[in-house]
Design a protein around this motif. Structure first.
Motif, mmCIF file in Angstrom:
data_model
loop_
_atom_site.group_PDB
_atom_site.id
_atom_site.type_symbol
_atom_site.label_atom_id
_atom_site.label_comp_id
_atom_site.label_asym_id
_atom_site.label_seq_id
_atom_site.Cartn_x
_atom_site.Cartn_y
_atom_site.Cartn_z
ATOM 1 N N TYR A 155 -66.415 -18.000 -67.763
ATOM 2 C CA TYR A 155 -67.606 -18.795 -68.038
ATOM 3 C C TYR A 155 -68.860 -18.200 -67.384
ATOM 4 C CZ TYR A 155 -65.832 -22.873 -70.560
ATOM 5 O OH TYR A 155 -65.337 -23.714 -71.523
ATOM 6 N N ARG A 156 -68.696 -17.542 -66.256
ATOM 7 C CA ARG A 156 -69.836 -16.916 -65.585
ATOM 8 C C ARG A 156 -70.200 -15.560 -66.197
ATOM 9 N NH1 ARG A 156 -70.588 -21.250 -63.890
ATOM 10 N NH2 ARG A 156 -70.712 -21.930 -61.710
ATOM 11 N N GLY A 157 -69.381 -15.060 -67.112
ATOM 12 C CA GLY A 157 -69.630 -13.746 -67.678
ATOM 13 C C GLY A 157 -69.205 -12.617 -66.763
ATOM 14 N N LEU A 158 -68.317 -12.912 -65.811
ATOM 15 C CA LEU A 158 -67.905 -11.932 -64.800
ATOM 16 C C LEU A 158 -66.498 -11.392 -65.008
ATOM 17 C CD1 LEU A 158 -69.233 -13.777 -61.622
ATOM 18 C CD2 LEU A 158 -70.218 -11.728 -62.661
ATOM 19 N N LEU A 159 -65.742 -11.990 -65.908
ATOM 20 C CA LEU A 159 -64.321 -11.661 -65.987
ATOM 21 C C LEU A 159 -64.096 -10.184 -66.294
ATOM 22 C CD1 LEU A 159 -61.460 -12.736 -65.774
ATOM 23 C CD2 LEU A 159 -61.553 -13.311 -68.200
ATOM 24 N N GLU A 160 -64.878 -9.613 -67.204
ATOM 25 C CA GLU A 160 -64.671 -8.209 -67.562
ATOM 26 C C GLU A 160 -64.969 -7.283 -66.396
ATOM 27 O OE1 GLU A 160 -63.161 -7.012 -70.222
ATOM 28 O OE2 GLU A 160 -62.829 -9.133 -70.680
ATOM 29 N N LEU A 215 -70.851 -32.822 -75.132
ATOM 30 C CA LEU A 215 -70.267 -32.727 -73.798
ATOM 31 C C LEU A 215 -71.373 -32.456 -72.779
ATOM 32 C CD1 LEU A 215 -67.305 -30.320 -74.655
ATOM 33 C CD2 LEU A 215 -67.089 -32.771 -74.198
ATOM 34 N N LEU A 216 -71.318 -33.140 -71.664
ATOM 35 C CA LEU A 216 -72.188 -32.832 -70.532
ATOM 36 C C LEU A 216 -71.325 -32.088 -69.514
ATOM 37 C CD1 LEU A 216 -74.937 -33.114 -69.118
ATOM 38 C CD2 LEU A 216 -74.117 -35.293 -68.159
ATOM 39 N N ILE A 217 -71.632 -30.805 -69.309
ATOM 40 C CA ILE A 217 -70.769 -29.931 -68.519
ATOM 41 C C ILE A 217 -71.461 -29.570 -67.219
ATOM 42 C CG2 ILE A 217 -69.445 -27.785 -68.527
ATOM 43 C CD1 ILE A 217 -69.560 -27.853 -71.584
ATOM 44 N N ARG A 218 -70.792 -29.781 -66.110
ATOM 45 C CA ARG A 218 -71.335 -29.458 -64.794
ATOM 46 C C ARG A 218 -71.331 -27.942 -64.579
ATOM 47 N NH1 ARG A 218 -68.100 -33.433 -60.714
ATOM 48 N NH2 ARG A 218 -67.116 -31.415 -60.343
ATOM 49 N N PRO A 219 -72.069 -27.448 -63.602
ATOM 50 C CA PRO A 219 -72.072 -26.000 -63.342
ATOM 51 C C PRO A 219 -70.706 -25.431 -62.970
ATOM 52 C CG PRO A 219 -73.981 -27.026 -62.318
ATOM 53 C CD PRO A 219 -73.111 -28.145 -62.807
ATOM 54 N N ASP A 220 -69.783 -26.260 -62.470
ATOM 55 C CA ASP A 220 -68.441 -25.781 -62.132
ATOM 56 C C ASP A 220 -67.484 -25.891 -63.318
ATOM 57 O OD1 ASP A 220 -68.186 -28.515 -62.211
ATOM 58 O OD2 ASP A 220 -67.303 -28.740 -60.226
ATOM 59 N N ALA A 221 -68.020 -26.124 -64.507
ATOM 60 C CA ALA A 221 -67.279 -26.161 -65.775
ATOM 61 C C ALA A 221 -66.450 -27.421 -65.953
ATOM 62 C CB ALA A 221 -66.404 -24.922 -65.958
ATOM 63 N N THR A 249 -62.130 -33.230 -66.591
ATOM 64 C CA THR A 249 -61.283 -32.051 -66.717
ATOM 65 C C THR A 249 -62.134 -30.784 -66.815
ATOM 66 O OG1 THR A 249 -61.193 -32.065 -69.140
ATOM 67 C CG2 THR A 249 -59.595 -33.445 -67.965
ATOM 68 N N PHE A 250 -61.473 -29.654 -66.687
ATOM 69 C CA PHE A 250 -62.131 -28.360 -66.851
ATOM 70 C C PHE A 250 -62.384 -28.122 -68.333
ATOM 71 C CE2 PHE A 250 -62.440 -23.732 -66.903
ATOM 72 C CZ PHE A 250 -63.148 -23.470 -65.728
ATOM 73 N N ALA A 251 -63.584 -27.672 -68.664
ATOM 74 C CA ALA A 251 -63.964 -27.505 -70.062
ATOM 75 C C ALA A 251 -63.068 -26.487 -70.758
ATOM 76 C CB ALA A 251 -65.414 -27.067 -70.165
ATOM 77 N N PRO A 252 -62.559 -26.808 -71.932
ATOM 78 C CA PRO A 252 -61.767 -25.836 -72.699
ATOM 79 C C PRO A 252 -62.677 -24.743 -73.247
ATOM 80 C CG PRO A 252 -62.187 -27.790 -74.026
ATOM 81 C CD PRO A 252 -62.733 -28.085 -72.652
ATOM 82 N N ASP A 253 -62.081 -23.717 -73.799
ATOM 83 C CA ASP A 253 -62.854 -22.639 -74.417
ATOM 84 C C ASP A 253 -63.576 -23.208 -75.641
ATOM 85 O OD1 ASP A 253 -63.918 -20.375 -75.480
ATOM 86 O OD2 ASP A 253 -62.033 -19.272 -75.683
ATOM 87 N N ALA A 282 -51.699 -23.318 -61.578
ATOM 88 C CA ALA A 282 -53.044 -22.902 -61.984
ATOM 89 C C ALA A 282 -54.124 -23.841 -61.473
ATOM 90 C CB ALA A 282 -53.124 -22.819 -63.506
ATOM 91 N N GLY A 283 -53.747 -25.081 -61.164
ATOM 92 C CA GLY A 283 -54.735 -26.075 -60.765
ATOM 93 C C GLY A 283 -55.428 -26.730 -61.944
ATOM 94 N N SER A 284 -54.916 -26.514 -63.138
ATOM 95 C CA SER A 284 -55.549 -27.072 -64.332
ATOM 96 C C SER A 284 -55.112 -28.499 -64.620
ATOM 97 C CB SER A 284 -55.266 -26.186 -65.546
ATOM 98 O OG SER A 284 -53.874 -26.057 -65.770
ATOM 99 N N ASP A 285 -54.213 -29.046 -63.800
ATOM 100 C CA ASP A 285 -53.775 -30.428 -63.993
ATOM 101 C C ASP A 285 -54.657 -31.416 -63.233
ATOM 102 O OD1 ASP A 285 -52.882 -29.568 -61.486
ATOM 103 O OD2 ASP A 285 -51.182 -30.950 -61.496
ATOM 104 N N VAL A 286 -55.681 -30.915 -62.535
ATOM 105 C CA VAL A 286 -56.550 -31.780 -61.745
ATOM 106 C C VAL A 286 -57.618 -32.389 -62.642
ATOM 107 C CG1 VAL A 286 -58.242 -31.855 -59.871
ATOM 108 C CG2 VAL A 286 -56.157 -30.492 -59.626
ATOM 109 N N ARG A 287 -57.762 -33.703 -62.566
ATOM 110 C CA ARG A 287 -58.829 -34.406 -63.276
ATOM 111 C C ARG A 287 -59.643 -35.183 -62.257
ATOM 112 N NH1 ARG A 287 -58.306 -38.565 -68.470
ATOM 113 N NH2 ARG A 287 -60.536 -39.071 -68.616
#
Length: 504
Positions: A56-61, A461-467, A408-412, A389-394
């Motif tokens: 999401y930050r454009g840093l993965l690559e 969707l209103l998405i926070r900076p932490d996705a 929840t964490f925003a999906p792709d 993964a920590g993706s089960d946290v809401r």
């Protein structure tokens, strides 16, 4: 000297926090006691939800380009058992091989590019705070000095000086296991079978995967180009994390655990650690906060770095909002409530791994056999993968009747640059006049993107900076409920309602 935020510790968590703060325009100073980046091997890669955040930050690559193996097969250890997600069409857990030295180098470069100042060889030796500022006492190469800031964050590890000086309790357990992990070249004198198993002199055939003995655990990785070796055994006393492990120390551990001598080639990686399960009594004391290993320790591999880097991302935008003056009351307190929730989930699954790993009686053997059998079922393996993964946290959100995505964490969502700037975003996915009218009244520190799409999880969707998703309008949700709930979410998270107010 004055700055906005002092970060103590230039490991992955501190550098990630510094970069995120600078992305939000916050003046940031990082203090690190060591004069040079540490060479002692620690984390071997990234895994879990932090990879999605970096995307999401454009840093993965950027991270992938530095990785010797950016896409390892999704097979993961869990308490001495195997979680095999290779047959899953969409694995909930991914990893990337990236030695901590390279990880820190990338994060250091990013922080510098964004304007953070990192001072190495400048240990913080004291701190004091009042209602509006915190002051760090620093021992620099040219003598002591003081730095004053709005906030100070301890990212200085398990022996945190910040936590100690703030008087924050550190309850938990230290386990007697000592874990050793190594990668060495394959010597000519070693017999290795086609499937990766070894013929160990005096022991016989040792298979890839985990081998449990009465003296501990030995594990062998499937890579045929190198020997990837792991041992775990109980020992008295503690090791210094900064004391490098030697090849002789590894040989001795293998001999004790397996009961034989294993020929070893040249070392490529040698590391050792002991596990603790600890959670700080609180993450905040006035203007002093904790993140990463200073706030929590997990008794298993594969989750701590993910958890700590996500601490940094959660904290940064909230500190930035406070420094900029538009944080609503109580926003910074949600850092503790949300991240202790995430840490508690991580502690739950890693403590379960301790129980699976350490049991030595027939009942424990039966437990491992049953759990391993369950992990052959795709839904069970997926559930464990989501926990790691920590993706089960809401995260909890105010009000009631929320969309399933809130918290929840925003999906792709197919919008490549959605969160590159680490700003909140109102993403409108439907061509609805009521939502488009509302979007025109969003406060200036919230970005608006209109990307109509047929296949959408929600109309907006209103998405926070932490996705994480702060609010969502269900598909075809009436305006008289969607717009007021959007106003409530904007006020709660970002300190400003729709202006001008939109009639229902």
């Amino acid at each position: 000297m004055q700055t906005d935020v002092i970060v103590v510790g230039a490991g992955p968590i501190g550098l990630m926090l510094a970069g995120e703060l600078r992305l939000a325009g916050v003046r940031t100073l990082v203090l690190e006691k060591h004069e040079q980046p540490r060479e002692v091997p620690k984390a071997g890669g990234l895994g879990g939800q932090i990879l999605e955040l970096l995307r999401y930050r454009g840093l993965l690559e950027r991270f992938r380009a530095a990785s010797p193996n950016p896409d390892p097969a999704p097979r993961f250890p869990f308490g001495g058992l195997d979680v095999d997600l290779t047959k899953s069409a969409d694995s909930p857990l991914h990893a990337m091989v990236l030695p901590q030295r390279l990880l820190e180098q990338i994060l250091d470069e990013r922080a510098a590019e964004l304007g953070a100042e990192v001072r190495r060889g400048h240990p913080m030796v004291g701190l004091e705070q009042d209602a509006t500022t915190v002051t760090a006492e620093v021992r620099g190469p040219d003598g002591p000095y003081r730095v004053t800031a709005r906030y100070l964050v301890g990212c200085d590890g398990s022996r945190s000086r910040v936590r100690e000086l703030a008087g924050i309790g550190w309850p938990g357990t230290t386990y007697p296991e000592v874990h050793r992990l190594a990668q060495v070249t394959v010597p000519d004198s070693l017999t290795r079978f086609d499937n990766g198993d070894l013929d160990v002199p005096g022991v016989g055939r040792v298979r890839t995967g985990f081998t449990r003995t009465g003296r501990g655990m030995f594990a062998l990785g499937p890579d045929l180009d190198v020997l990837s070796i792991y041992t775990a055994e109980d020992e008295a006393g503690e090791y210094d994390d900064n004391e490098p492990m030697t090849l002789d120390e590894l040989r001795d551990s293998i001999r004790r655990v397996l009961g034989g001598d294993l020929p070893l080639g040249e070392p490529r990686r040698l590391s050792r650690w002991q596990f603790q399960a600890r959670l700080a009594e609180r993450y905040r004391d006035g203007r002093v906060l904790l993140a990463g290993d200073a706030a929590h320790l997990l008794p298993a591999t594969g989750a701590a770095l993910n958890l700590g880097m996500l601490d940094a991302v959660n904290l940064a935008w909230k500190l930035a909002a406070d420094v900029d003056g538009h944080a609503p009351d109580g926003l910074l307190d949600t850092y503790q409530s949300e991240r202790t929730l995430a840490a508690s989930r991580a502690l739950l699954q890693t403590r379960a791994q301790v129980a699976l790993r350490r049991g030595q009686d027939p009942a424990a053997d039966a437990l491992r056999e049953v759990v391993q059998e369950l992990l052959t079922d795709e839904p069970a393996a997926r559930r464990i993968g989501e926990m790691i993964a920590g993706s089960d946290v809401r995260y909890p959100v105010p009000g009631s009747g929320h969309h399933a995505l809130t918290g929840t964490f925003a999906p792709d969502l197919g919008v490549d640059d959605l969160l590159h700037a680490a700003r909140p975003v109102l993403l409108v996915l439907a061509e609805r006049p009521d939502l488009l009218d509302a979007a025109r009244g969003v406060p200036p520190h919230v970005d608006v993107r209109v990307v109509p799409t047929e296949d959408r999880p929600a109309d907006a969707l209103l998405i926070r900076p932490d996705a994480h998703i702060a609010w969502a309008a269900a598909v075809d949700e009436p305006a008289d409920t969607a717009v007021p709930s959007l106003r409530e979410a904007l006020t709660h998270w970002f300190g400003a309602a729709l202006e001008p107010a939109v009639p229902s």
